[in-house]
Motif scaffolding. Structure first.
Motif, PDB file in Angstrom:
ATOM      1  N   THR A  84      -3.133   0.351  -3.873  1.00 50.30           N
ATOM      2  CA  THR A  84      -2.594  -0.793  -3.142  1.00 50.30           C
ATOM      3  C   THR A  84      -3.060  -1.895  -4.101  1.00 50.30           C
ATOM      4  O   THR A  84      -3.878  -1.932  -4.993  1.00 50.30           O
ATOM      5  N   ILE A 137       0.958  -1.179   0.083  1.00 49.06           N
ATOM      6  CA  ILE A 137      -0.106  -0.028   0.058  1.00 49.06           C
ATOM      7  C   ILE A 137       1.154   1.273   0.044  1.00 49.06           C
ATOM      8  O   ILE A 137       1.995   1.197   0.763  1.00 49.06           O
ATOM      9  N   GLY A 192      -9.846  -1.242  -2.085  1.00 50.94           N
ATOM     10  CA  GLY A 192      -8.453  -0.881  -2.809  1.00 50.94           C
ATOM     11  C   GLY A 192      -8.336  -0.775  -4.172  1.00 50.94           C
ATOM     12  O   GLY A 192      -9.242  -1.460  -4.754  1.00 50.94           O
TER      13      GLY A 192
END
Length: 74
Positions: free
Chosen positions: A23, A2, A50
Motif C-alpha cells: 500500500t 492497497i 503499511g
C-alpha cells in the motif's frame, strides 16, 4: 491504494491466513466478513503498518510484506 494476495488459495479453520499486502498508505486495517444471508462482519484488525512494494511479473515471487491472521475454529 492497497493491493493484496493470499499466500495460499484456501485455509482450514484453526489455520493461519497469510495476506501479502502492499500500500502507499502508512497504515491499514483488514476486515473479515462471513457470508450468510449477506455479509456479516467477523473481525476488524487493529491498524497495521503499511509498506509500498512494486508489482512484479506473473512468474516472480512478489515478496510483499506478509501479515498472518488466525482463522477461528468456528
Amino acid at each position: 491504494m492497497i493491493s493484496a494476495y493470499p499466500a495460499s488459495a484456501s485455509v482450514w479453520p484453526g489455520e493461519q491466513l497469510v495476506l501479502h499486502v502492499a500500500t502507499d498508505q502508512p497504515r491499514f486495517r483488514v476486515q473479515f466478513l462471513r457470508w450468510a444471508e449477506g455479509p456479516v462482519p467477523v473481525m476488524l484488525t487493529g491498524w497495521l503498518n503499511g509498506e509500498a512494494a512494486p508489482a512484479r511479473g506473473a512468474d516472480d515471487d512478489w515478496r510483499w510484506p506478509a501479515y498472518s491472521f488466525e482463522v477461528p475454529e468456528d
